[in-house]
Design an enzyme around this catalytic site. Sequence first.
Site, PDB file in Angstrom:
ATOM      1  N   TYR A  53      19.560  48.851  12.320  1.00  0.00           N
ATOM      2  CA  TYR A  53      20.002  48.766  10.929  1.00  0.00           C
ATOM      3  C   TYR A  53      19.312  49.871  10.156  1.00  0.00           C
ATOM      4  O   TYR A  53      18.086  50.029  10.274  1.00  0.00           O
ATOM      5  CB  TYR A  53      19.607  47.408  10.327  1.00  0.00           C
ATOM      6  CG  TYR A  53      19.860  47.327   8.835  1.00  0.00           C
ATOM      7  CD1 TYR A  53      21.002  46.714   8.327  1.00  0.00           C
ATOM      8  CD2 TYR A  53      18.974  47.905   7.920  1.00  0.00           C
ATOM      9  CE1 TYR A  53      21.243  46.664   6.964  1.00  0.00           C
ATOM     10  CE2 TYR A  53      19.217  47.875   6.551  1.00  0.00           C
ATOM     11  CZ  TYR A  53      20.350  47.253   6.083  1.00  0.00           C
ATOM     12  OH  TYR A  53      20.608  47.218   4.737  1.00  0.00           O
ATOM     13  N   GLU A  86      24.659  51.660   3.759  1.00  0.00           N
ATOM     14  CA  GLU A  86      24.126  50.860   4.859  1.00  0.00           C
ATOM     15  C   GLU A  86      24.890  51.165   6.140  1.00  0.00           C
ATOM     16  O   GLU A  86      26.115  51.269   6.123  1.00  0.00           O
ATOM     17  CB  GLU A  86      24.321  49.383   4.473  1.00  0.00           C
ATOM     18  CG  GLU A  86      23.590  48.393   5.315  1.00  0.00           C
ATOM     19  CD  GLU A  86      23.898  46.968   4.847  1.00  0.00           C
ATOM     20  OE1 GLU A  86      23.156  46.446   3.992  1.00  0.00           O
ATOM     21  OE2 GLU A  86      24.879  46.381   5.334  1.00  0.00           O
TER      22      GLU A  86
END
Length: 378
Positions: free
Chosen positions: A101, A189
Amino acid sequence: MNLQEYQSRELFKKFGIPVVDGSVASSVEEALKIAETLGYSVVVKAQVLTGGRGKSGGVKIANNEEELKEKVSKILSMEIKGLKVNKVLIAKAVQIKKEFYVGFTVDRSSKRNVLIVSSEGGVEIEEVAKNDPEKILKVSLDPLLGMFSYQAKNASMFLTPNKDVISKISTILEQLFRLYISIDANLVEINPLALLSDGSVVALDAKIVVDDNALFRHPEIETMRELTEEEKLEIEAKSKGFTYIKLNGSIGCLVNGAGLAMATMDLVKLLGGSPANFLDIGGSSNPEKVASAIEMILRDKNVKAILINIFGGITRCDDVANGLLEAIKKVKVEIPIVVRLTGTNEDIAKKILENTPLIYVDSMVDGVSKVVELVNRG
Ligand code: GDP
Ligand code: MN
């Protein structure tokens, strides 16, 4: 403003961030054409503005034409978390070795941009924060100087010991940060940022939220906006002179004044019901407007009863009552309507509504109790 994944991917490409080849489709035919140029296998991904598409069945791999047809038509008929799927991304399927991530966002408490990375990719970051907080690294960034290369390197080293991968990830972090700053985003993101079996590192998902207050500086992004069904309703309502926001309950609310509308919804909740919408009809209650408001409330098939809560100040209650009667002549209403009308000339209004299908009540509490009772009785 939230961008769809296929739109965010385009911005990623522009800033040099690697993504797998792919394109967006709105039909099975379009999907087949795209897959023809990509070759199988491909991944089919629902384009809706919510996370967790994978878990909801909105991300599927197709190994041949038959499977592609089946999966695309299935996903195109889906609703994910209340959002209708109108488009799918068709992309080359890849062999994932490890998922990470990475993201940039604004940390309100430190009033700084922050880089967040985690070795637990593919999972919602909130989950990781709750269960394995030690697997997340947050790096606070200087508002004037931005991100230093060493910060990107350090963050990458937190993710993997592999030197080659570290270098690829830190390059991506620098590119992502440039994108984040130049489009005035609140959030960018990549989840997952994937290390593939061939050693390359690619963004397999793309999420961007642009600060609405900065949109005037980015007209090209504003034009990417895709309205949801709900937003289309809100805009239609505005054009007819009232404010409507769809919610998920069963009690349609028609109220004058935003404050009273909020208070009405609170009371509905308090007494055990749930509002189907927020609707502020505004100042004048001309029959035309009331009729279109009722018509809009009725488009929502969850609505089992309507509560009309009007305070007549400058608008007189008798005018409103007559307006309501005219309005229900215009729209066919098959569910109960409870009316609370108070203020100037309310006595006359009460007389007008006697012996009509409208259920007149004397107070707001009575009205809400009544409508909740009607709905709960089924
Ligand atoms: P989200 O669930 O809405 O965040 O959607 P994602 O785009 O993150 O996709 C969900 C998951 O599908 C990812 O975490 C990956 O594990 C998986 N996925 C996406 N693309 C591919 C692919 O090309 N190959 C494989 N094997 N898995 C993929
Ligand atoms: Mn994801």
